[in-house]
Enzyme design. Structure first.
Site, PDB file in Angstrom:
ATOM      1  CD  GLU A  35      -9.632 -21.725  43.930  1.00  8.45           C
ATOM      2  OE1 GLU A  35      -8.436 -22.006  43.700  1.00  8.45           O
ATOM      3  OE2 GLU A  35     -10.467 -21.550  43.027  1.00  8.45           O
ATOM      4  CB  CYS A 196      -2.813 -23.687  27.601  1.00 14.73           C
ATOM      5  SG  CYS A 196      -1.047 -23.392  27.357  1.00 14.73           S
TER       6      CYS A 196
END
Length: 354
Positions: A35, A196
């Site tokens: 992350e 997207c």
């Protein structure tokens, strides 16, 4: 119609990403490392760094016990070096304050250095199945388009609205809530990264297209609202590649700051490399101007004029920061900024001074 989260979960199960090296684990250390590395960095760039980092530091205790220079050397080239310093500090905190075990909740994880709300939630979701929503850049884009949210996503009022939606859309509680939460979190990331996208969204394959405001109103390229672009400031500096006996002089960059904690070349601002050398206590035997290169940081663009100096006599003076002679044979492993390493490896691969 199924809920937003149910559709995302179903799509992720069939069409999402499942083979990335940090997936298919509940180990919070590995999840946390990925992350942090993925912040503002593409997956393809991160993968080799992630694998090398784990090979060197397989546990949080290994990372906590490491020398900062070793950490920075493995991070060199990945950019945004504050992440590496915070990563090291975070590992030490986990060992000292949590007995080497990763904190068990998103709220606890968020108290660690360099971990914000969304990152803490992602770690807690993947590691523990906690129902805490994420809101990274990709998710903001998905939400802005799907829910028709106007305004620049970094503005506080817009971001607060997005957080409210993010909280409302997490999967419902139930016997499979933990696994659903993991899939939903990954699905949002996958949706923003693969369908997207910023420039050319693939609306035909989107699992939530039937309720997407931007698609219905043909506003995919208007949402999210772009922030006002400002002119990028330009800065200039000179760098000295001072060579003697197969070694080059490098100085440790102050931390915090640009390239903080890395070794780099001595810099000067007055355009006279000879004067800069004398300030360092170096008498040049030969000086060659090298091609200028540029590097873009988050808030400015740096133009560098490098000079290759073959040192004659030496009486090195205190530069106010650590400095060492680095063998050119050790350039590949050294904790150098990527553009500096590229300059030096290209220079010495050609045999140095001619």
């Amino acid at each position: 119609m199924k809920s937003f989260s149910e559709r995302v979960v179903a799509w992720q199960r069939t069409h999402g990403r499942h083979t990335l090296p940090w997936q298919n684990t509940h180990d919070p250390y590995r999840i946390w490392l990925s992350e942090i590395m993925l912040q503002q960095t593409q997956v393809a760039t991160v993968i080799p760094y992630y694998e090398r980092f784990l090979a060197k530091f397989p546990t949080v205790a290994d990372l906590a016990a490491a020398d900062e220079e070793d950490v920075m050397a493995l991070w060199a080239g990945l950019g945004y070096y504050t992440r590496a310093r915070n990563l090291h500090a975070c590992a030490k905190r986990i060992v000292s304050d949590w007995g080497g075990r990763f904190p068990p909740t998103a709220a606890d994880i968020e108290t660690l250095p360099g971990i914000g709300r969304s990152t803490a939630a992602a770690i807690a979701a993947f590691a523990y199945g906690e129902r805490s929503p994420i809101l990274d850049g990709n998710v903001k884009r998905v939400f802005a388009r799907h829910f028709g949210i106007e305004g620049v996503p970094t503005k506080r009022v817009v971001e607060q609205r997005m957080w409210a939606i993010a909280q409302a859309e997490v999967p419902a509680e139930g016997p499979d809530a933990a696994e659903e939460m993991r899939r939903y979190t990954q699905g949002l990331m996958d949706l923003g990264a693969t369908l997207c996208t910023r420039g050319d969204p693939d609306c035909g394959r989107c699992p939530v297209r039937d309720t997407c405001t931007a698609l219905r109103e043909a506003r995919q390229h208007e949402l999210p609202t772009p922030r006002e672009r400002k002119a990028v400031p330009e800065r200039h500096t000179g760098m000295l590649v001072i060579e003697k006996g197969g070694e080059i002089l490098v100085q440790r960059r102050p931390s915090p700051g640009i390239w903080g904690g890395l070794w780099s070349l001595p810099e000067f601002a007055d355009g006279d490399p000879g004067l800069a050398c004398r300030h360092l206590g170096v008498a040049p035997a030969q000086t060659i101007r090298l091609p200028r290169f540029s590097h873009t940081f988050t808030h400015f663009r740096l133009h560098v004029d490098p000079w290759h100096v073959h040192a004659g006599s030496l009486a090195l003076r205190d530069a106010g920061q650590p400095q060492i002679w680095l063998p050119t044979s050790e350039l590949a492993e050294a904790a150098l900024p990527a553009p500096v390493k590229k300059l030096l490896q290209g220079l010495f691969a050609r045999g140095g001074l001619v």
